[in-house]
Design an enzyme around this catalytic site. Structure first.
Site, PDB file in Angstrom:
ATOM      1  N   ARG A  38       9.714   3.746   2.794  1.00 21.69           N
ATOM      2  CA  ARG A  38       9.779   5.144   3.249  1.00 21.69           C
ATOM      3  C   ARG A  38      10.622   5.964   2.278  1.00 21.69           C
ATOM      4  O   ARG A  38      11.291   5.412   1.415  1.00 21.69           O
ATOM      5  CB  ARG A  38      10.408   5.214   4.659  1.00 21.69           C
TER       6      ARG A  38
ATOM      7  N   TYR B 283      14.051   7.754  -3.056  1.00 24.33           N
ATOM      8  CA  TYR B 283      14.379   6.396  -3.515  1.00 24.33           C
ATOM      9  C   TYR B 283      13.274   5.724  -4.324  1.00 24.33           C
ATOM     10  O   TYR B 283      13.438   4.591  -4.766  1.00 24.33           O
ATOM     11  CB  TYR B 283      14.744   5.518  -2.307  1.00 24.33           C
TER      12      TYR B 283
ATOM     13  N   ARG C  71      22.202  16.483  -2.652  1.00 23.85           N
ATOM     14  CA  ARG C  71      21.647  16.295  -1.301  1.00 23.85           C
ATOM     15  C   ARG C  71      22.578  16.933  -0.256  1.00 23.85           C
ATOM     16  O   ARG C  71      23.375  17.802  -0.576  1.00 23.85           O
ATOM     17  CB  ARG C  71      21.409  14.802  -1.064  1.00 23.85           C
TER      18      ARG C  71
ATOM     19  N   GLU D   1      30.296   1.917  -8.498  1.00 18.52           N
ATOM     20  CA  GLU D   1      29.581   2.489  -7.343  1.00 18.52           C
ATOM     21  C   GLU D   1      28.230   2.996  -7.839  1.00 18.52           C
ATOM     22  O   GLU D   1      28.141   3.635  -8.887  1.00 18.52           O
ATOM     23  CB  GLU D   1      30.406   3.655  -6.782  1.00 18.52           C
TER      24      GLU D   1
ATOM     25  N   ALA E 238      24.883   4.313   3.291  1.00 15.62           N
ATOM     26  CA  ALA E 238      25.593   5.355   4.062  1.00 15.62           C
ATOM     27  C   ALA E 238      27.055   4.993   4.333  1.00 15.62           C
ATOM     28  O   ALA E 238      27.874   5.885   4.617  1.00 15.62           O
ATOM     29  CB  ALA E 238      24.849   5.620   5.364  1.00 15.62           C
TER      30      ALA E 238
ATOM     31  N   ASN F  23      25.954  -0.589  -4.195  1.00 15.06           N
ATOM     32  CA  ASN F  23      25.333   0.532  -3.484  1.00 15.06           C
ATOM     33  C   ASN F  23      25.658   0.328  -2.004  1.00 15.06           C
ATOM     34  O   ASN F  23      25.024  -0.479  -1.315  1.00 15.06           O
ATOM     35  CB  ASN F  23      23.816   0.560  -3.704  1.00 15.06           C
TER      36      ASN F  23
ATOM     37  N   HIS G 204      24.376   4.837  -6.742  1.00 10.11           N
ATOM     38  CA  HIS G 204      23.411   5.459  -5.827  1.00 10.11           C
ATOM     39  C   HIS G 204      22.109   5.687  -6.564  1.00 10.11           C
ATOM     40  O   HIS G 204      22.120   6.176  -7.708  1.00 10.11           O
ATOM     41  CB  HIS G 204      23.950   6.774  -5.261  1.00 10.11           C
TER      42      HIS G 204
ATOM     43  N   PRO H 224      23.633  -1.006   3.928  1.00 15.06           N
ATOM     44  CA  PRO H 224      22.684  -0.819   5.029  1.00 15.06           C
ATOM     45  C   PRO H 224      21.417  -0.063   4.645  1.00 15.06           C
ATOM     46  O   PRO H 224      21.474   0.930   3.922  1.00 15.06           O
ATOM     47  CB  PRO H 224      23.489  -0.024   6.065  1.00 15.06           C
ATOM     48  N   ASN H 225      20.326  -0.581   5.170  1.00 16.80           N
ATOM     49  CA  ASN H 225      18.987   0.011   5.077  1.00 16.80           C
ATOM     50  C   ASN H 225      18.327  -0.128   3.710  1.00 16.80           C
ATOM     51  O   ASN H 225      17.168   0.244   3.553  1.00 16.80           O
ATOM     52  CB  ASN H 225      18.992   1.491   5.510  1.00 16.80           C
TER      53      ASN H 225
HETATM   54  O1  CA2 Z   1      20.987   7.053  -3.144  1.00 15.32           O
HETATM   55  C1  CA2 Z   1      21.422   5.978  -2.676  1.00 15.32           C
HETATM   56  O2  CA2 Z   1      21.282   4.900  -3.242  1.00 15.32           O
HETATM   57  C2  CA2 Z   1      22.134   5.977  -1.326  1.00 15.32           C
HETATM   58  O3  CA2 Z   1      23.257   5.100  -1.404  1.00 15.32           O
HETATM   59  C3  CA2 Z   1      21.119   5.453  -0.318  1.00 15.32           C
HETATM   60  C4  CA2 Z   1      21.602   5.497   1.137  1.00 15.32           C
HETATM   61  C5  CA2 Z   1      22.167   6.890   1.475  1.00 15.32           C
HETATM   62  O4  CA2 Z   1      22.712   6.870   2.779  1.00 15.32           O
HETATM   63  C6  CA2 Z   1      23.223   7.327   0.480  1.00 15.32           C
HETATM   64  O5  CA2 Z   1      23.664   8.622   0.833  1.00 15.32           O
HETATM   65  C7  CA2 Z   1      22.644   7.354  -0.926  1.00 15.32           C
HETATM   66  C8  CA2 Z   1      20.450   5.202   2.088  1.00 15.32           C
HETATM   67  C9  CA2 Z   1      19.801   3.881   1.863  1.00 15.32           C
HETATM   68  C10 CA2 Z   1      18.626   3.774   2.792  1.00 15.32           C
HETATM   69  O6  CA2 Z   1      17.471   3.585   2.033  1.00 15.32           O
HETATM   70  C11 CA2 Z   1      16.255   3.734   2.615  1.00 15.32           C
HETATM   71  C12 CA2 Z   1      15.181   3.496   1.812  1.00 15.32           C
HETATM   72  C13 CA2 Z   1      13.914   3.626   2.333  1.00 15.32           C
HETATM   73  C14 CA2 Z   1      13.743   3.997   3.648  1.00 15.32           C
HETATM   74  C15 CA2 Z   1      14.820   4.247   4.453  1.00 15.32           C
HETATM   75  C16 CA2 Z   1      16.093   4.104   3.930  1.00 15.32           C
END
Ligand code: CA2
Length: 158
Positions: free
Chosen positions: A22, A27, A116, A107, A86, A83, A109, A14-15
Site C-alpha cells: 500500500r 514508499y 509530509r 536513522e 512511526a 528505520n 526514512h 512497525p508496519n
Molecule cells: O519514510 C519512512 O521510512 C517512515 O519511517 C515510514 C513510516 C512512517 O510512519 C514514518 O513517518 C516515515 C511508516 C512505515 C509504514 O509503511 C507502510 C508501508 C506500506 C503500507 C503501509 C505502511
C-alpha cells in the site's frame, strides 16, 4: 591474519513488513524482501555481513539495539541502519536505548518526512543518531550502508 568482516544491523520498525502492499506514492512498490536483497548487495560490496530484522514491537527493537551495542563494543559490528517507522516520532524509550547502548546508528526514512505532515517532522532518534538519511526511497538503505563503510563504529566509539 585478516580480521573477520564486521556486521551491519538493518533494523525496521512497525508496519514496514507492509512495504510494497500500500501507499506506493510514499514508499514505492518494492517489498521488504527487496530491501533486504538491496542491503545484502550493499553489504557484500562494502565487505560487511548483514543482519536484517523487522519488528512491530517496541521492546523487541530495544532488545536488538542493546545487543547491537554489545556487538559494537566487542568490535564485531560496524553500525546500525534504523528505520524506526512511526516510533521515530513517539518513542523516548528508543531514544534512551540508542543512547544507553552507545551504538553507532544511522536513522533512515524511505520518504522525506520533512515534506509530509508536521507530526513526522520531529524525531526522537535524530539527537542520538550519527546521521540521518531521508527521502531517497529504498536506495537510502544502500547509501546508509556505504556511509557506515566510510565511518564504521570503532569498539570504543560513542
Ligand atoms: O519514510 C519512512 O521510512 C517512515 O519511517 C515510514 C513510516 C512512517 O510512519 C514514518 O513517518 C516515515 C511508516 C512505515 C509504514 O509503511 C507502510 C508501508 C506500506 C503500507 C503501509 C505502511
Amino acid at each position: 591474519m585478516t580480521a573477520p568482516p564486521k556486521s551491519v544491523l538493518v533494523l525496521n520498525g512497525p508496519n514496514l513488513n507492509l512495504l510494497g502492499t500500500r501507499e506506493p506514492s510514499f514508499y514505492g512498490a518494492q517489498t521488504l524482501a527487496d530491501v533486504e536483497a538491496l542491503c545484502c548487495d550493499a553489504c557484500e560490496t562494502h565487505g560487511f555481513t548483514l543482519d536484517f530484522r523487522q519488528s512491530n514491537h517496541e521492546g523487541v527493537l530495544i532488545d536488538l539495539i542493546h545487543a547491537a551495542g554489545v556487538a559494537q563494543a566487542a568490535g564485531t559490528l560496524a553500525g546500525v541502519v534504523f528505520n524506526a517507522g512511526a516510533y521515530t516520532h513517539t518513542s523516548i524509550a528508543l531514544h534512551d536505548a540508542i543512547k544507553g547502548a552507545s551504538v553507532h546508528l544511522i536513522e533512515l526514512h524511505i520518504s522525506n518526512v520533512h515534506a509530509r505532515e508536521s507530526f513526522r517532522h520531529h524525531s526522537w532518534i535524530s539527537p542520538v543518531a550519527h546521521g540521518v538519511m531521508a527521502g531517497f526511497g529504498i536506495q537510502g538503505y544502500g547509501l546508509a550502508i556505504a556511509a557506515l563503510a566510510l565511518q564504521p563504529a570503532t569498539a570504543s566509539s560513542q
